[in-house]
Scaffold this active site. Structure first.
Site, PDB file in Angstrom:
ATOM      1  N   GLU A  72       0.824  -1.208   0.000  1.00 26.02           N
ATOM      2  CA  GLU A  72       0.000   0.000   0.000  1.00 26.02           C
ATOM      3  C   GLU A  72       0.859   1.260   0.000  1.00 26.02           C
ATOM      4  O   GLU A  72       0.582   2.219  -0.727  1.00 26.02           O
ATOM      5  CB  GLU A  72      -0.938  -0.013   1.208  1.00 26.02           C
ATOM      6  CG  GLU A  72      -1.753   1.250   1.395  1.00 26.02           C
ATOM      7  CD  GLU A  72      -2.714   1.544   0.243  1.00 26.02           C
ATOM      8  OE1 GLU A  72      -3.241   2.665   0.210  1.00 26.02           O
ATOM      9  OE2 GLU A  72      -2.931   0.661  -0.612  1.00 26.02           O
ATOM     10  N   HIS A 134     -11.925   5.430  -8.255  1.00 28.29           N
ATOM     11  CA  HIS A 134     -10.460   5.580  -8.226  1.00 28.29           C
ATOM     12  C   HIS A 134      -9.830   4.867  -9.418  1.00 28.29           C
ATOM     13  O   HIS A 134      -8.907   5.402 -10.058  1.00 28.29           O
ATOM     14  CB  HIS A 134      -9.932   5.016  -6.912  1.00 28.29           C
ATOM     15  CG  HIS A 134      -8.513   5.376  -6.623  1.00 28.29           C
ATOM     16  ND1 HIS A 134      -7.998   6.642  -6.812  1.00 28.29           N
ATOM     17  CD2 HIS A 134      -7.472   4.632  -6.161  1.00 28.29           C
ATOM     18  CE1 HIS A 134      -6.719   6.664  -6.477  1.00 28.29           C
ATOM     19  NE2 HIS A 134      -6.376   5.452  -6.087  1.00 28.29           N
ATOM     20  N   HIS A 244     -21.067  -8.264 -16.561  1.00 29.13           N
ATOM     21  CA  HIS A 244     -19.724  -7.979 -17.073  1.00 29.13           C
ATOM     22  C   HIS A 244     -19.392  -8.893 -18.250  1.00 29.13           C
ATOM     23  O   HIS A 244     -18.794  -8.455 -19.234  1.00 29.13           O
ATOM     24  CB  HIS A 244     -18.692  -8.151 -15.959  1.00 29.13           C
ATOM     25  CG  HIS A 244     -17.292  -7.805 -16.362  1.00 29.13           C
ATOM     26  ND1 HIS A 244     -16.966  -6.644 -17.022  1.00 29.13           N
ATOM     27  CD2 HIS A 244     -16.115  -8.470 -16.200  1.00 29.13           C
ATOM     28  CE1 HIS A 244     -15.671  -6.602 -17.254  1.00 29.13           C
ATOM     29  NE2 HIS A 244     -15.129  -7.709 -16.772  1.00 29.13           N
ATOM     30  N   HIS A 305      -5.036  -8.556 -16.902  1.00 32.30           N
ATOM     31  CA  HIS A 305      -6.355  -8.190 -17.421  1.00 32.30           C
ATOM     32  C   HIS A 305      -6.597  -6.691 -17.254  1.00 32.30           C
ATOM     33  O   HIS A 305      -7.198  -6.045 -18.125  1.00 32.30           O
ATOM     34  CB  HIS A 305      -7.424  -8.997 -16.679  1.00 32.30           C
ATOM     35  CG  HIS A 305      -8.757  -9.013 -17.367  1.00 32.30           C
ATOM     36  ND1 HIS A 305      -8.913  -9.312 -18.706  1.00 32.30           N
ATOM     37  CD2 HIS A 305     -10.008  -8.768 -16.909  1.00 32.30           C
ATOM     38  CE1 HIS A 305     -10.189  -9.262 -19.028  1.00 32.30           C
ATOM     39  NE2 HIS A 305     -10.878  -8.914 -17.960  1.00 32.30           N
TER      40      HIS A 305
END
Length: 327
Positions: A72, A134, A244, A305
């Protein structure tokens, strides 16, 4: 460094930030540091006894996991560096009377908003609508940097011939569909729905009878201590996943038709080459999506991906620029 070289560097760095963000999210390290911009009250991950004691005092219900915390923090460091690069671009453009001004200002405003979304991702405990926003912000930043790069090149893309320009509306439709599919992908990932269906071609069981469309795409999912690992039930996640997949079919159909029409009608060699590139990137992206299902979301393929989605978007921005630009 020339403005053109600076933009190339920033484009590559932005793609790296997107990769790093995807890796961090897929490693479930989005809350590796429960505060922002520091980590347990420090600028780096705490590892000494007094630092760990402070972390335990500030966050008694959360144990420091060094690997996730460092993921992070490294993501934050590289994102901060990207911000400095965008500021450098803005200064260069404002000082150059021949460079665009409005677009660099907008890009700078966007990266500030991206920083806020990064903060809210942590403070709102991975709320899906914030996580998806985001992600979309990162892809938007990448696209606008490419657009700025194309606008500052000394030579325009030799496209826009009379025959190919008729395909501009189709190219714009393709771009919109790609953006929507990226949104669906972000919503699938942020709701931990990537493994809700593990069979092909659609989903196991009586999936049609269990669709929960209204619930699946509600941006507000109630109050929860954390959204990590998802808060939706199985049928709702399955619905997200199925939509999706169908979105991928629609996207592939439109992009393949666009590529075919470009190849058949465009006189520009670069536009014809972009049609071939579009098909190649799309084929790889479809292959990666199927591999995620068959192999149960291996980390490397899942990150790839995300990269494929970014490259597909860049290809569509390039094609649209070529077709819509003024002659």
């Amino acid at each position: 460094m020339t403005l053109k070289s600076l933009l190339k560097l920033t484009l590559i760095f932005t793609l790296f930030v997107i990769i790093m963000g995807a890796y961090t999210r897929l490693e479930d390290a989005g809350l590796g540091c429960p505060d922002w911009p520091g980590c347990y009250g420090h600028l780096t991950v705490p590892d000494e006894a007094h630092e760990l004691a402070k972390a335990d005092n500030l966050f008694p219900d959360q144990e420091v996991e060094p690997y996730k915390a460092w993921l992070e923090m490294i993501h934050r460091y590289v994102a901060g560096t990207l911000g400095l690069l965008v500021l450098w671009i803005l200064i260069r453009c404002l000082r150059d009377p021949e460079a665009p001004n409005k677009l660099p200002i907008f890009i700078s405003a966007l990266i500030i908003f991206q920083a806020l979304l990064g903060m809210w991702t942590v403070t709102m405990k991975l709320m899906p609508i914030v996580v998806m926003s985001h992600l979309l912000g990162g892809f938007t930043l990448l696209s606008l940097l490419l657009l700025l790069y194309l606008r500052t090149k000394p030579l325009r893309i030799p496209g826009g011939d009379s025959t190919a320009r008729k395909l501009a509306p189709l190219a714009m439709a393709g771009l919109v569909v790609v953006v929507l599919q990226i949104l669906l992908g972000g919503w699938t990932s942020s709701n931990y729905a990537a493994l809700a269906c593990t069979q092909l071609p659609v989903c196991e069981g009586d999936w049609m009878a269990n669709l929960q469309l209204a619930k699946a795409f509600s941006p507000f999912q109630g109050d929860h201590p954390s959204f990590e690992y998802g808060v939706l039930d199985y049928h709702t996640r399955m619905t997200i996943h199925v939509v999706h997949r169908f979105g991928a079919v629609v996207t592939a159909g439109i992009l393949l038709w666009l590529a075919f029409k470009l190849w058949r009608t465009a006189q520009s060699g670069r536009l014809r080459s972009s049609a071939v590139l579009l098909v190649l990137v799309l084929a790889v992206q479809i292959g990666l999506g199927i591999s995620n299902i068959v192999l149960h979301l291996p980390l490397g393929i899942a990150v790839s991906h995300n990269v494929g989605a970014a490259l597909l978007l860049l290809t569509m921005v390039y094609i649209n620029y070529a077709l819509w630009r003024k002659a």
